[in-house]
Scaffold this motif. Structure first.
Motif, PDB file in Angstrom:
ATOM      1  N   PRO A 254       0.822  -1.214   0.000  1.00  0.00           N
ATOM      2  CA  PRO A 254       0.000   0.000   0.000  1.00  0.00           C
ATOM      3  C   PRO A 254       0.856   1.264   0.000  1.00  0.00           C
ATOM      4  CG  PRO A 254       0.056  -0.954   2.192  1.00  0.00           C
ATOM      5  CD  PRO A 254       0.742  -1.937   1.285  1.00  0.00           C
ATOM      6  N   ALA A 255       0.295   2.343  -0.520  1.00  0.00           N
ATOM      7  CA  ALA A 255       1.009   3.620  -0.550  1.00  0.00           C
ATOM      8  C   ALA A 255       1.136   4.216   0.839  1.00  0.00           C
ATOM      9  CB  ALA A 255       0.299   4.598  -1.481  1.00  0.00           C
ATOM     10  N   GLN A 256       0.173   3.945   1.709  1.00  0.00           N
ATOM     11  CA  GLN A 256       0.225   4.500   3.053  1.00  0.00           C
ATOM     12  C   GLN A 256      -0.419   3.550   4.053  1.00  0.00           C
ATOM     13  OE1 GLN A 256      -2.231   7.964   1.809  1.00  0.00           O
ATOM     14  NE2 GLN A 256      -3.487   7.482   3.605  1.00  0.00           N
ATOM     15  N   ALA A 257      -0.051   3.716   5.314  1.00  0.00           N
ATOM     16  CA  ALA A 257      -0.588   2.878   6.382  1.00  0.00           C
ATOM     17  C   ALA A 257      -0.409   3.611   7.703  1.00  0.00           C
ATOM     18  CB  ALA A 257       0.116   1.524   6.428  1.00  0.00           C
ATOM     19  N   CYS A 258      -1.069   3.105   8.739  1.00  0.00           N
ATOM     20  CA  CYS A 258      -0.969   3.708  10.067  1.00  0.00           C
ATOM     21  C   CYS A 258      -0.172   2.816  11.013  1.00  0.00           C
ATOM     22  CB  CYS A 258      -2.361   3.897  10.673  1.00  0.00           C
ATOM     23  SG  CYS A 258      -3.387   5.082   9.804  1.00  0.00           S
ATOM     24  N   ALA A 259       0.496   3.411  11.966  1.00  0.00           N
ATOM     25  CA  ALA A 259       1.110   2.643  13.037  1.00  0.00           C
ATOM     26  C   ALA A 259       0.018   1.848  13.746  1.00  0.00           C
ATOM     27  CB  ALA A 259       1.816   3.576  14.017  1.00  0.00           C
ATOM     28  N   GLY A 260       0.326   0.575  14.048  1.00  0.00           N
ATOM     29  CA  GLY A 260      -0.653  -0.285  14.699  1.00  0.00           C
ATOM     30  C   GLY A 260      -1.567  -1.025  13.739  1.00  0.00           C
ATOM     31  N   SER A 261      -1.441  -0.782  12.438  1.00  0.00           N
ATOM     32  CA  SER A 261      -2.305  -1.438  11.459  1.00  0.00           C
ATOM     33  C   SER A 261      -1.585  -2.620  10.814  1.00  0.00           C
ATOM     34  CB  SER A 261      -2.741  -0.450  10.380  1.00  0.00           C
ATOM     35  OG  SER A 261      -1.622  -0.057   9.592  1.00  0.00           O
ATOM     36  N   ASN A 262      -2.343  -3.439  10.084  1.00  0.00           N
ATOM     37  CA  ASN A 262      -1.771  -4.528   9.305  1.00  0.00           C
ATOM     38  C   ASN A 262      -1.512  -4.057   7.876  1.00  0.00           C
ATOM     39  OD1 ASN A 262      -1.946  -6.202  11.493  1.00  0.00           O
ATOM     40  ND2 ASN A 262      -3.673  -7.393  10.737  1.00  0.00           N
ATOM     41  N   VAL A 263      -0.419  -4.544   7.300  1.00  0.00           N
ATOM     42  CA  VAL A 263      -0.046  -4.211   5.926  1.00  0.00           C
ATOM     43  C   VAL A 263       0.182  -5.510   5.162  1.00  0.00           C
ATOM     44  CG1 VAL A 263       1.717  -3.154   4.462  1.00  0.00           C
ATOM     45  CG2 VAL A 263       0.970  -1.984   6.539  1.00  0.00           C
ATOM     46  N   THR A 289      10.201  -0.124  10.020  1.00  0.00           N
ATOM     47  CA  THR A 289       9.859   1.284   9.927  1.00  0.00           C
ATOM     48  C   THR A 289      11.155   2.093   9.924  1.00  0.00           C
ATOM     49  OG1 THR A 289       9.747   1.620  12.316  1.00  0.00           O
ATOM     50  CG2 THR A 289       7.727   0.873  11.205  1.00  0.00           C
ATOM     51  N   SER A 290      11.063   3.369   9.568  1.00  0.00           N
ATOM     52  CA  SER A 290      12.269   4.199   9.511  1.00  0.00           C
ATOM     53  C   SER A 290      12.749   4.621  10.892  1.00  0.00           C
ATOM     54  CB  SER A 290      12.015   5.420   8.624  1.00  0.00           C
ATOM     55  OG  SER A 290      10.873   6.142   9.048  1.00  0.00           O
ATOM     56  N   ASP A 291      12.091   4.142  11.978  1.00  0.00           N
ATOM     57  CA  ASP A 291      12.527   4.510  13.343  1.00  0.00           C
ATOM     58  C   ASP A 291      13.938   4.032  13.708  1.00  0.00           C
ATOM     59  OD1 ASP A 291       9.856   5.085  13.216  1.00  0.00           O
ATOM     60  OD2 ASP A 291       9.430   4.486  15.256  1.00  0.00           O
ATOM     61  N   ASN A 348       8.494   7.968   9.462  1.00  0.00           N
ATOM     62  CA  ASN A 348       7.602   8.415   8.393  1.00  0.00           C
ATOM     63  C   ASN A 348       7.428   7.417   7.271  1.00  0.00           C
ATOM     64  OD1 ASN A 348      10.066   8.579   7.132  1.00  0.00           O
ATOM     65  ND2 ASN A 348      10.057  10.794   6.886  1.00  0.00           N
ATOM     66  N   SER A 349       8.076   6.242   7.372  1.00  0.00           N
ATOM     67  CA  SER A 349       7.897   5.248   6.308  1.00  0.00           C
ATOM     68  C   SER A 349       8.076   3.831   6.843  1.00  0.00           C
ATOM     69  CB  SER A 349       8.872   5.500   5.151  1.00  0.00           C
ATOM     70  OG  SER A 349      10.204   5.233   5.538  1.00  0.00           O
ATOM     71  N   ARG A 375       8.340   1.123  -0.384  1.00  0.00           N
ATOM     72  CA  ARG A 375       8.222   2.092   0.689  1.00  0.00           C
ATOM     73  C   ARG A 375       6.754   2.478   0.884  1.00  0.00           C
ATOM     74  NH1 ARG A 375      12.270   5.442   2.409  1.00  0.00           N
ATOM     75  NH2 ARG A 375      13.354   5.318   0.406  1.00  0.00           N
ATOM     76  N   THR A 376       6.269   2.400   2.109  1.00  0.00           N
ATOM     77  CA  THR A 376       4.902   2.798   2.460  1.00  0.00           C
ATOM     78  C   THR A 376       4.966   3.978   3.421  1.00  0.00           C
ATOM     79  OG1 THR A 376       3.998   0.567   2.171  1.00  0.00           O
ATOM     80  CG2 THR A 376       2.777   2.062   3.605  1.00  0.00           C
ATOM     81  N   VAL A 377       4.260   5.036   3.105  1.00  0.00           N
ATOM     82  CA  VAL A 377       4.253   6.227   3.947  1.00  0.00           C
ATOM     83  C   VAL A 377       3.431   5.953   5.211  1.00  0.00           C
ATOM     84  CG1 VAL A 377       3.546   8.653   4.099  1.00  0.00           C
ATOM     85  CG2 VAL A 377       4.550   7.759   1.979  1.00  0.00           C
ATOM     86  N   LEU A 378       3.975   6.314   6.364  1.00  0.00           N
ATOM     87  CA  LEU A 378       3.283   6.090   7.634  1.00  0.00           C
ATOM     88  C   LEU A 378       2.689   7.355   8.239  1.00  0.00           C
ATOM     89  CD1 LEU A 378       5.524   3.553   9.605  1.00  0.00           C
ATOM     90  CD2 LEU A 378       3.352   3.122   8.459  1.00  0.00           C
ATOM     91  N   ASP A 379       3.107   8.512   7.817  1.00  0.00           N
ATOM     92  CA  ASP A 379       2.695   9.718   8.536  1.00  0.00           C
ATOM     93  C   ASP A 379       1.490  10.434   7.921  1.00  0.00           C
ATOM     94  OD1 ASP A 379       5.199  12.079   7.273  1.00  0.00           O
ATOM     95  OD2 ASP A 379       3.951  10.603   6.278  1.00  0.00           O
ATOM     96  N   ILE A 380       0.941   9.925   6.818  1.00  0.00           N
ATOM     97  CA  ILE A 380      -0.207  10.600   6.212  1.00  0.00           C
ATOM     98  C   ILE A 380      -1.486  10.316   6.986  1.00  0.00           C
ATOM     99  CG2 ILE A 380      -1.758  10.482   4.206  1.00  0.00           C
ATOM    100  CD1 ILE A 380       0.601  10.520   2.417  1.00  0.00           C
ATOM    101  N   CYS A 381      -1.652   9.102   7.476  1.00  0.00           N
ATOM    102  CA  CYS A 381      -2.940   8.716   8.075  1.00  0.00           C
ATOM    103  C   CYS A 381      -2.863   8.612   9.594  1.00  0.00           C
ATOM    104  CB  CYS A 381      -3.434   7.404   7.482  1.00  0.00           C
ATOM    105  SG  CYS A 381      -2.272   6.031   7.674  1.00  0.00           S
TER     106      CYS A 381
END
Length: 417
Positions: A254-263, A289-291, A348-349, A375-381
């Protein structure tokens, strides 16, 4: 050894026939990339450029998704070269190649904020359209970057982009030295990967016969000036199959996802060579994640082709495994894997770039291939913050309630008077 039913053998025969026909058509009406394998020993067909990275690093969109985000300024002379069979000395010989390859920029002398690029534009012909109705741009790339552990936006990097009409970005990939989620190897002060297999299927609603597309590869030194980088490139083409033993692996997510979600990722594996491959296996490490934090395995499906099975990681930190079996030339399939993003992730990713395919050629030699980063963006949602009324807002709310109450009281008096 896998056994195929008569119907399956018929399908394979048809697939082989179509593959033969497509190769025949390609030889007649295929634009492809001129000198995509750099067989001429130089950059015939390619355009070279030289730039500088900004002294402050990439200060806008990060990670960058278009060349414009790199904020490059034209300067100096390109440092790229076409090399014969050999290996990258900065990797201790671990990154090697048997034919010619292009080195974009120079991981030894490409410092002082210098950047080099190569690019080529083609006009799509009928033979460039694959059997799925899409134009595919295929190539192998491997970064070799000094890793001084600067801030992420100041590190040496590589960036590859495919653009269409008017410079519209159709695909990009970017890595800075040491970025998480990538299977970096270390040699001295350098970070590098094995050859990565790129198979970019372009949108048929955007790229058709007659469209122009440009493939551009960029490599840069660091913005604080003292460290260099390069990306090695070979096998640029639109054609699907190559001669000899070759396996291909890619993934989509996916292009984007949230922390705590399934991908969920879909992995595509293929024998894109002319030799049958046995004992084919895919190893999929958990994305990071990029952390960086590591995702948790949730589930995996079985392969759609090959008769094999996929299994969960045997132990924490191990990869998921898919035993595919035997793949004849042109055969391909998919499987999916779902992971859970840590709820505590603040990067953020989400980076999925550590998955490989391997198998044995007819001489029993082991062939391996690394897939490219997804790469999936994490900070949009991110979930919006809970809004708490301010003191002034509470006053307005109370005033409204008082007015509403007084109005109700007045109405009641009129009714009963």
């Amino acid at each position: 050894m896998l056994k195929h039913t008569p119907r399956a053998r018929s399908r394979l025969a048809i697939a082989a026939l179509f593959g033969t026909l497509s190769l025949g058509l390609a030889s007649v009406a295929q634009a492809d990339f001129t000198n995509g394998d750099f067989a001429t020993g130089d950059f015939t067909g390619w355009t070279q450029n030289a730039y500088l990275v900004p002294s402050s690093g990439i200060t806008g969109t990060f990670p960058p998704t278009t060349e414009a985000h790199l904020q490059l300024t034209s300067s100096g002379a390109p440092m790229s070269a076409v090399l014969g069979p050999g290996s990258a000395a900065s990797t201790g010989g671990a990154l090697s190649w048997s034919g010619n390859t292009a080195r974009v920029h120079d991981e030894v002398s490409g410092y002082n904020r210098t950047v080099s690029s190569i690019e080529q534009t083609i006009t799509v012909a009928a033979g460039d359209v694959d059997t799925d109705g899409r134009v595919h741009v295929r190539f192998n790339a491997a970064p070799v970057l000094e890793d001084p552990s600067h801030a992420a936006n100041e590190q040496p990097y590589f960036f590859i982009e495919i653009t269409g009409a008017g410079g519209a970005s159709l695909f990009h990939t970017y890595n800075f030295a040491g970025e998480s989620g990538v299977p970096w190897q270390t040699s001295g002060g350098y970070k590098f990967t094995d050859w990565q297999a790129f198979d970019v299927a372009l949108d048929p609603g955007v790229v058709t016969v007659g469209s122009t597309i440009t493939l551009k590869a960029i490599a840069a030194g660091c913005s604080p000036t003292a460290h260099a980088g390069a990306v090695y490139l070979r096998g640029a083409r639109t054609a699907r199959l190559v001669a000899g033993a070759s396996l291909w692996i890619s993934a989509t997510g996916p292009a984007q996802a949230c922390a705590g979600s399934n991908v969920t990722y879909t992995y595509t594996y293929e024998n894109n060579g002319s030799d049958p491959m046995t004992n084919v296996m895919v190893e999929a490490e958990m994305p990071q994640t990029s952390d960086p934090l590591t995702t948790t395995f949730v589930s995996i499906s079985n392969p759609t082709f090959g008769g094999g099975t996929c299994s969960a990681p045997a132990n924490p930190g191990d990869p998921a495994l898919c035993n595919i079996g035997t793949l004849q030339p042109g055969e391909l399939g998919t499987f999916t894997m779902t992971v859970s993003v840590p709820a505590s992730a603040t990067g953020n990713s989400l980076n999925n770039g550590n998955y490989t395919i391997s198998g044995n050629d007819p001489a029993s030699a082991l062939i391996t291939q690394l897939g490219p980063l997804v790469r999936t963006v994490l900070d949009i949602c991110r979930a919006p913050p809970t809004l708490v009324p301010t003191l002034g807002q509470w006053g307005l709310i109370l005033m409204g309630l008082v007015i509403l109450g007084l109005g109700g009281l007045a109405t009641r008096r009129r009714l009963f008077d």
